[in-house]
Scaffold this motif. Structure first.
Motif: not given
Length: 90
Positions: A59-65, A79-90
């Motif tokens: 799963i690719v998880r995109v965090y932000g505002q 995806i557009r926005g204020n992206i704070s981090r991206v995680e790869w979750v198994k």
């Protein structure tokens, strides 16, 4: 899964991009405002602060505002926005 391993080894042998050969997710982040992904398998969850994208084996998880899905086809999404981090979750 064995088939993907063969494709990955062939990509490495011939110096080809693995994402194209094996159909692996291809992710690009431009600055902190734009996220692009090819070879996705759909959206799993969506909010203005977190978007989960199915990348088949992860799963690719995109965090932000203010996150917003600006376009999505069967193969690619943006995806557009204020992206704070991206995680790869198994």
């Amino acid at each position: 899964m064995e088939k993907k391993k063969v494709f990955l080894e062939a990509a490495e042998l011939f110096d080809l991009p693995a994402d194209l050969v094996a159909g692996l997710p291809h992710v690009e982040v431009l600055g902190s405002g734009y996220f692009y992904m090819e070879h996705h398998r759909g959206i799993l969850s969506y909010s203005g602060e977190e978007i989960d994208v199915n990348g088949e084996a992860m799963i690719v998880r995109v965090y932000g505002q203010g996150l917003e899905l600006t376009s999505m086809t069967g193969d690619a999404l943006r995806i557009r926005g204020n992206i704070s981090r991206v995680e790869w979750v198994k």
